[in-house]
Write an enzyme that holds these catalytic residues in place. Structure first.
Site, short mmCIF file in Angstrom:
data_model
loop_
_atom_site.label_atom_id
_atom_site.label_comp_id
_atom_site.label_asym_id
_atom_site.label_seq_id
_atom_site.Cartn_x
_atom_site.Cartn_y
_atom_site.Cartn_z
N ASP A 140 -36.54 26.01 40.60
CA ASP A 140 -35.16 26.36 40.93
C ASP A 140 -34.69 27.49 40.02
O ASP A 140 -34.80 27.39 38.79
CB ASP A 140 -34.26 25.13 40.77
CG ASP A 140 -32.94 25.30 41.52
OD1 ASP A 140 -32.89 26.10 42.49
OD2 ASP A 140 -31.96 24.65 41.13
N TYR A 142 -31.54 30.63 39.26
CA TYR A 142 -30.12 30.60 38.84
C TYR A 142 -29.57 32.00 39.10
O TYR A 142 -29.03 32.63 38.20
CB TYR A 142 -30.13 30.24 37.35
CG TYR A 142 -28.86 29.73 36.72
CD1 TYR A 142 -28.12 28.70 37.30
CD2 TYR A 142 -28.43 30.24 35.49
CE1 TYR A 142 -26.98 28.22 36.68
CE2 TYR A 142 -27.30 29.76 34.86
CZ TYR A 142 -26.58 28.74 35.45
OH TYR A 142 -25.46 28.25 34.83
N HIS A 147 -21.92 32.19 39.76
CA HIS A 147 -22.10 30.76 39.47
C HIS A 147 -22.40 30.55 37.99
O HIS A 147 -21.82 29.68 37.34
CB HIS A 147 -23.23 30.18 40.33
CG HIS A 147 -23.61 28.78 39.98
ND1 HIS A 147 -22.83 27.69 40.28
CD2 HIS A 147 -24.70 28.30 39.32
CE1 HIS A 147 -23.42 26.59 39.83
NE2 HIS A 147 -24.55 26.92 39.25
N ARG A 156 -19.46 25.98 28.22
CA ARG A 156 -19.43 26.67 26.92
C ARG A 156 -18.35 27.75 26.96
O ARG A 156 -18.67 28.93 27.08
CB ARG A 156 -20.78 27.34 26.62
CG ARG A 156 -21.99 26.41 26.53
CD ARG A 156 -23.27 27.22 26.34
NE ARG A 156 -23.44 28.19 27.42
CZ ARG A 156 -24.04 27.90 28.59
NH1 ARG A 156 -24.56 26.73 28.80
NH2 ARG A 156 -24.11 28.83 29.53
N GLU A 212 -25.25 21.78 45.55
CA GLU A 212 -25.42 23.19 45.19
C GLU A 212 -25.85 23.94 46.44
O GLU A 212 -26.87 23.61 47.06
CB GLU A 212 -26.45 23.35 44.06
CG GLU A 212 -25.95 22.76 42.75
CD GLU A 212 -26.74 23.21 41.52
OE1 GLU A 212 -27.96 23.46 41.66
OE2 GLU A 212 -26.14 23.33 40.44
N GLU A 214 -27.63 26.54 48.17
CA GLU A 214 -28.74 27.41 47.79
C GLU A 214 -29.52 27.87 49.02
O GLU A 214 -29.46 27.27 50.09
CB GLU A 214 -29.72 26.67 46.85
CG GLU A 214 -29.06 26.16 45.58
CD GLU A 214 -30.03 25.88 44.44
OE1 GLU A 214 -31.18 26.39 44.49
OE2 GLU A 214 -29.62 25.15 43.52
N GLN A 253 -26.06 15.94 33.81
CA GLN A 253 -26.51 17.27 33.41
C GLN A 253 -25.87 17.70 32.08
O GLN A 253 -26.55 18.23 31.20
CB GLN A 253 -26.13 18.28 34.52
CG GLN A 253 -26.65 19.69 34.30
CD GLN A 253 -26.28 20.62 35.45
OE1 GLN A 253 -25.63 20.21 36.43
NE2 GLN A 253 -26.69 21.87 35.37
N THR A 372 -27.50 28.08 42.89
CA THR A 372 -26.23 28.02 43.62
C THR A 372 -25.69 29.41 43.91
O THR A 372 -25.58 30.23 43.00
CB THR A 372 -25.19 27.25 42.76
OG1 THR A 372 -25.77 26.03 42.34
CG2 THR A 372 -23.94 26.98 43.56
MN MN Z 1 -29.90 24.28 41.66
#
Ligand code: MN
Length: 442
Positions: A140, A142, A147, A156, A212, A214, A253, A372
């Site tokens: 996967d 990113y 996102h 953060r 998500e 995708e 997560q 995502t």
């Molecule tokens: Mn994902």
């Protein structure tokens, strides 16, 4: 990927439902999937969608539909006489293209093969679909900077986008055994959660279940272990694209993801759409890949003239929800958001080339998740985590219910389609899945 007669917008099929405007599966699409009919104990078979029907490739091959289509198309059809797409995916772009051409010619209005092919046509309604390939490995990525920035701000606030993001197509190795096909029922996972303000974690069902939005990328022929894949050859290793829901437990997560990344928050389920749209079918919807002048330009191994010319793919993506209450009240699915795959920060080819840069061997049937897909505006968020601002701003559904994260019984539906001036719209169908309650805690 050059355009050819299979993309001709004038083409119409003798399968009438394929000519209805708005059909996801006109003759210009011809996506591949794997199905079996109810009550039929035989193995799953490869099918190609056309309108609301599909061609049973095994039956068509046995019926001689491809006898005059040339050796490559015949080899392609024979590779499809298996219970999954892996052998066909492994054959490569020439065979995929030859079989697509043969199917396009046989399905056209006034095709002399209509009578022969008609017997191999089955209705999609009522068919049972399977994950289209045996997925050996799943990675996967990113690739949406929107996102990554949205999630980064929530996790953060001081340091939303980590410094490697604009240099590396970030990814992690996921789990393939829990990937299911559209219609999947997903049980709410139980795992360790550190609740806000708590000093010790608890073992509990996730209270922050999310989807998500995708794009899934199915690999074609792999690379030999040790050999990288140059960017200019990367797309020769890609069979096609599907819709992909990477179910995520945000509270799990948040507690587990540092330092090694997602684990139990992601590996309990992911869902693919049954139809895989080939890269060749997507050729009319390619767009330039760009990188803002103020951002780092990609390192040479992730850059090429071809990428700049047409590395992006215009796929409009949509998320819908239907709660249990909405279903009982007869309320239609409610659209939560939409985005476009062309806004991805990294292209399909860059994902493939980076993945294999160290010699890692990709194999036919492997699945890459795009990550995502969120767009530049707030409405284009590809997850509830973003839409609800980390659970702080509930959304209201047509039933009057509110959601920050998913409730038991919620069905999540993704749809996707490609449009471009002068071409016929093609669609991805849909991927849907329903969240089941957690197993009772012991
Ligand atoms: Mn994902």
């Amino acid at each position: 990927m050059p355009l050819n007669e299979t993309h001709n917008p004038q083409l119409r099929s003798w399968v009438e439902s394929a000519n209805v405007p708005g059909s996801d599966f006109p003759i210009q699409n011809l996506p591949f999937g794997v199905f079996r009919m109810p009550g039929n104990p035989h193995l799953f078979r490869v099918g190609v969608a056309i309108g609301d029907q599909m061609v049973d490739i095994t039956a068509a091959e046995a019926g001689g539909v491809f006898n005059g289509a040339g050796a490559l198309a015949q080899a392609g059809a024979q590779a499809c006489c298996r219970p999954n797409l892996n052998p066909f995916m492994a054959l490569g772009a020439q065979a995929w293209s030859a079989l697509r051409m043969a199917l396009s010619q046989a399905l056209r209005e006034e095709s002399p093969q209509q009578a022969t092919l008609q017997a191999s046509l089955l209705p999609q309604a009522g068919a049972e679909f399977a994950v289209p390939a045996h997925i050996g490995d799943y990675t996967d990525f990113y690739t949406s900077v929107h996102h990554a920035s949205n999630i980064g701000k929530l996790l953060r606030p001081d340091n939303p986008l980590l410094p490697n993001y604009k240099w590396i197509p970030i990814g992690y190795h996921g789990r393939s055994s829990s990937i299911g096909v559209s219609g999947q029922a997903v049980r709410r996972p139980v795992s360790q959660i550190m609740r806000p303000g708590a000093i010790e974690p608890v073992m509990a069902p996730s209270a922050r279940m999310d989807y998500e939005l995708e794009v899934g990328i199915f690999m074609g022929p792999g690379n030999t272990l040790g050999d990288p894949v140059p960017l200019t050859q990367a797309e020769q290793h890609v069979f096609g694209l599907c819709l992909f829901n990477d179910w995520s437990a945000r509270d799990v997560q948040g507690w587990e993801y540092q330092p090694l990344g997602p684990f139990l928050s992601k590996n309990f389920a992911s869902t693919v759409s049954p139809w895989v749209v080939t890269l060749e079918a997507l050729a009319p919807f390619r767009e330039p890949w760009t990188r803002a002048a103020g951002d780092p330009q990609p390192l040479p191994y992730l850059d090429s003239a071809e990428l700049r010319e047409n590395g992006a793919i215009n796929i409009e993506l949509e998320v819908y929800i239907q709660s249990d209450t909405m279903r009982k009240e007869g309320l239609p699915e409610h659209r939560l958001s939409h985005s476009n795959f062309r806004d991805a920060y990294w292209s399909v080819s860059q994902m493939v080339t980076h993945h294999a840069a160290n010699g890692c061997n990709l194999q036919a049937g492997d699945l890459l998740g795009s990550g995502t897909q969120s767009g530049p505006t707030e409405e284009e968020a590809g997850s509830l985590m973003e839409l609800s601002k980390g659970g702080k701003q509930p959304l209201t559904l047509p039933s009057g219910e509110t959601r920050t994260f998913l409730a038991d019984g919620d069905t999540v539906i993704f749809r996707g389609a490609c449009c471009a001036p002068g071409f016929v719209r093609i669609g991805f169908g849909e991927v849907r899945g329903t969240l089941l309650p957690a197993h009772p805690m012991r």
